[in-house]
Design a protein around this motif. Structure first.
Motif, PDB file in Angstrom:
ATOM      1  N   GLU A  60       0.834  -1.206   0.000  1.00 38.43           N
ATOM      2  CA  GLU A  60       0.000   0.000   0.000  1.00 38.43           C
ATOM      3  C   GLU A  60       0.869   1.257   0.000  1.00 38.43           C
ATOM      4  N   GLY A  61       1.984   1.200   0.720  1.00 39.02           N
ATOM      5  CA  GLY A  61       2.900   2.326   0.744  1.00 39.02           C
ATOM      6  C   GLY A  61       3.567   2.550  -0.590  1.00 39.02           C
ATOM      7  N   ASP A  62       3.873   1.464  -1.283  1.00 36.93           N
ATOM      8  CA  ASP A  62       4.481   1.579  -2.606  1.00 36.93           C
ATOM      9  C   ASP A  62       3.514   2.258  -3.577  1.00 36.93           C
ATOM     10  N   ALA A  63       2.251   1.852  -3.526  1.00 37.07           N
ATOM     11  CA  ALA A  63       1.243   2.472  -4.387  1.00 37.07           C
ATOM     12  C   ALA A  63       1.064   3.947  -4.057  1.00 37.07           C
ATOM     13  N   GLU A  64       1.061   4.284  -2.757  1.00 38.00           N
ATOM     14  CA  GLU A  64       0.918   5.671  -2.344  1.00 38.00           C
ATOM     15  C   GLU A  64       2.135   6.498  -2.753  1.00 38.00           C
ATOM     16  N   PHE A  65       3.313   5.907  -2.675  1.00 40.40           N
ATOM     17  CA  PHE A  65       4.526   6.600  -3.108  1.00 40.40           C
ATOM     18  C   PHE A  65       4.421   7.023  -4.566  1.00 40.40           C
ATOM     19  N   PHE A  66       4.033   6.117  -5.427  1.00 43.49           N
ATOM     20  CA  PHE A  66       3.938   6.449  -6.842  1.00 43.49           C
ATOM     21  C   PHE A  66       2.802   7.426  -7.125  1.00 43.49           C
ATOM     22  N   ARG A  67       1.708   7.313  -6.375  1.00 45.43           N
ATOM     23  CA  ARG A  67       0.611   8.267  -6.556  1.00 45.43           C
ATOM     24  C   ARG A  67       1.087   9.682  -6.230  1.00 45.43           C
ATOM     25  N   LEU A  68       1.767   9.828  -5.093  1.00 41.41           N
ATOM     26  CA  LEU A  68       2.263  11.135  -4.683  1.00 41.41           C
ATOM     27  C   LEU A  68       3.330  11.661  -5.645  1.00 41.41           C
ATOM     28  N   LEU A  69       4.209  10.776  -6.087  1.00 45.07           N
ATOM     29  CA  LEU A  69       5.297  11.200  -6.962  1.00 45.07           C
ATOM     30  C   LEU A  69       4.776  11.698  -8.305  1.00 45.07           C
ATOM     31  N   VAL A  70       3.892  10.942  -8.918  1.00 42.69           N
ATOM     32  CA  VAL A  70       3.330  11.360 -10.202  1.00 42.69           C
ATOM     33  C   VAL A  70       2.538  12.656 -10.029  1.00 42.69           C
ATOM     34  N   ASP A  71       1.760  12.749  -8.950  1.00 48.41           N
ATOM     35  CA  ASP A  71       0.968  13.950  -8.691  1.00 48.41           C
ATOM     36  C   ASP A  71       1.860  15.173  -8.503  1.00 48.41           C
ATOM     37  N   ALA A  72       2.996  14.994  -7.826  1.00 50.52           N
ATOM     38  CA  ALA A  72       3.919  16.111  -7.593  1.00 50.52           C
ATOM     39  C   ALA A  72       4.477  16.660  -8.898  1.00 50.52           C
ATOM     40  N   LEU A  73       4.702  15.773  -9.860  1.00 49.77           N
ATOM     41  CA  LEU A  73       5.263  16.201 -11.140  1.00 49.77           C
ATOM     42  C   LEU A  73       4.195  16.697 -12.110  1.00 49.77           C
ATOM     43  N   GLU A  74       3.008  16.138 -12.036  1.00 48.43           N
ATOM     44  CA  GLU A  74       1.948  16.481 -12.978  1.00 48.43           C
ATOM     45  C   GLU A  74       1.309  17.840 -12.702  1.00 48.43           C
ATOM     46  N   VAL A 102       7.937  11.013 -18.435  1.00 48.88           N
ATOM     47  CA  VAL A 102       7.622  11.837 -19.607  1.00 48.88           C
ATOM     48  C   VAL A 102       6.136  12.171 -19.626  1.00 48.88           C
ATOM     49  N   ALA A 103       5.290  11.187 -19.358  1.00 51.24           N
ATOM     50  CA  ALA A 103       3.846  11.434 -19.353  1.00 51.24           C
ATOM     51  C   ALA A 103       3.458  12.447 -18.286  1.00 51.24           C
ATOM     52  N   ALA A 104       4.059  12.333 -17.100  1.00 46.76           N
ATOM     53  CA  ALA A 104       3.743  13.264 -16.011  1.00 46.76           C
ATOM     54  C   ALA A 104       4.190  14.685 -16.348  1.00 46.76           C
ATOM     55  N   LEU A 105       5.385  14.834 -16.883  1.00 49.30           N
ATOM     56  CA  LEU A 105       5.901  16.154 -17.223  1.00 49.30           C
ATOM     57  C   LEU A 105       5.139  16.769 -18.391  1.00 49.30           C
ATOM     58  N   ALA A 106       4.726  15.941 -19.344  1.00 45.41           N
ATOM     59  CA  ALA A 106       3.936  16.438 -20.468  1.00 45.41           C
ATOM     60  C   ALA A 106       2.592  16.984 -19.985  1.00 45.41           C
ATOM     61  N   LYS A 107       1.993  16.292 -19.018  1.00 49.28           N
ATOM     62  CA  LYS A 107       0.726  16.759 -18.446  1.00 49.28           C
ATOM     63  C   LYS A 107       0.931  18.065 -17.695  1.00 49.28           C
ATOM     64  N   ARG A 108       2.047  18.178 -16.979  1.00 47.84           N
ATOM     65  CA  ARG A 108       2.358  19.424 -16.276  1.00 47.84           C
ATOM     66  C   ARG A 108       2.527  20.573 -17.268  1.00 47.84           C
ATOM     67  N   LEU A 109       3.249  20.325 -18.342  1.00 53.05           N
ATOM     68  CA  LEU A 109       3.489  21.365 -19.338  1.00 53.05           C
ATOM     69  C   LEU A 109       2.176  21.838 -19.953  1.00 53.05           C
ATOM     70  N   ALA A 110       1.288  20.910 -20.291  1.00 54.43           N
ATOM     71  CA  ALA A 110       0.004  21.284 -20.876  1.00 54.43           C
ATOM     72  C   ALA A 110      -0.809  22.151 -19.914  1.00 54.43           C
ATOM     73  N   ALA A 111      -0.789  21.797 -18.630  1.00 53.17           N
ATOM     74  CA  ALA A 111      -1.526  22.581 -17.634  1.00 53.17           C
ATOM     75  C   ALA A 111      -0.937  23.979 -17.495  1.00 53.17           C
ATOM     76  N   LEU A 112       0.384  24.080 -17.487  1.00 53.37           N
ATOM     77  CA  LEU A 112       1.037  25.384 -17.364  1.00 53.37           C
ATOM     78  C   LEU A 112       0.755  26.258 -18.586  1.00 53.37           C
ATOM     79  N   GLU A 113       0.779  25.674 -19.768  1.00 51.88           N
ATOM     80  CA  GLU A 113       0.496  26.439 -20.984  1.00 51.88           C
ATOM     81  C   GLU A 113      -0.948  26.934 -20.997  1.00 51.88           C
ATOM     82  N   GLU A 114      -1.867  26.101 -20.513  1.00 51.05           N
ATOM     83  CA  GLU A 114      -3.270  26.510 -20.428  1.00 51.05           C
ATOM     84  C   GLU A 114      -3.444  27.649 -19.432  1.00 51.05           C
ATOM     85  N   GLN A 115      -2.766  27.551 -18.304  1.00 52.58           N
ATOM     86  CA  GLN A 115      -2.841  28.617 -17.305  1.00 52.58           C
ATOM     87  C   GLN A 115      -2.278  29.918 -17.862  1.00 52.58           C
TER      88      GLN A 115
END
Length: 210
Positions: A77-91, A116-129
């Motif tokens: 469960e901790g491993d799953a939470e780690f990846f959830r938090l990590l991807v969310d932090a980058l996205e 790459v997928a997480a950073l691409a999502k972050r970039l799209a959000a920043l460009e929209e903002q």
């Protein structure tokens, strides 16, 4: 530092060692220069370890021949939470700076495609903002006649600061995305002892984990 950022960092460090006690987790984080980019106090590390164990994200094991020592390991469960938090932090660009910093510190724990997928999502959000910011009036009341709600001219510097910061955020994220996409940094799964391999970190005098 927010508890969420501390939670991500503690999970990441324990995961990297496979098992670790509180002092080692703190020492590892300090070796990353975390005191320069996050407000981490010793008590917050130990508190996070205990809370994560209470929440079932870490498994705590008392060491019988070392009174007072508790070793921690990441649960499934901790491993799953780690990846959830990590991807969310980058996205998500709406996090505090300490959450992004924690995400960057642990980014190589992701596979390259996932990063790459997480950073691409972050970039799209920043460009929209940024686009929405450019279309909005520079200041509330902009264009109104003097004395009818128009704000003092110097407050326009707040808008200038925000738009330039938006430009910088887009530029930096695009550059990072290009570097990761092109193969810079060793990511999880690319080497048997890559950063993202659980239990791959060890001190020079430690035996190899099996």
């Amino acid at each position: 530092m927010t508890m969420t950022a501390t939670k991500l960092l503690v999970l990441g460090v324990v995961r990297g060692f496979g098992r670790a006690h509180g002092y080692r987790v703190r020492a590892e984080l300090l070796s990353w220069g975390i005191d320069d980019w996050a407000n981490v106090k010793p008590g917050s590390i130990y508190h996070a370890l205990r809370q994560l164990a209470k929440d079932g994200l870490l498994e705590a094991t008392e060491i019988g021949d070392w009174p007072g020592r508790v070793d921690y390991g990441v649960t499934p469960e901790g491993d799953a939470e780690f990846f959830r938090l990590l991807v969310d932090a980058l996205e998500r660009p709406d996090h505090r700076d300490d959450m992004l910093s924690a995400g960057l510190a642990l980014m190589p724990a992701l596979t390259r495609d996932r990063a790459v997928a997480a950073l691409a999502k972050r970039l799209a959000a920043l460009e929209e903002q940024r686009e929405g910011m450019r279309k909005a009036p520079a200041l509330p009341g902009d264009g109104a006649a003097a004395g009818e709600g128009q704000l003092p001219p110097h407050l326009g510097e707040l808008w200038t600061m925000r738009t330039r910061y938006a430009d910088l955020s887009v530029e930096w994220t695009r550059d990072l995305l290009e570097r990761v996409t092109s193969g810079e940094y060793e990511m999880a799964g690319e080497h048997e002892r890559a950063f993202g391999v659980p239990g791959s970190w060890r001190l020079p005098d430690e035996p190899q984990r099996t």
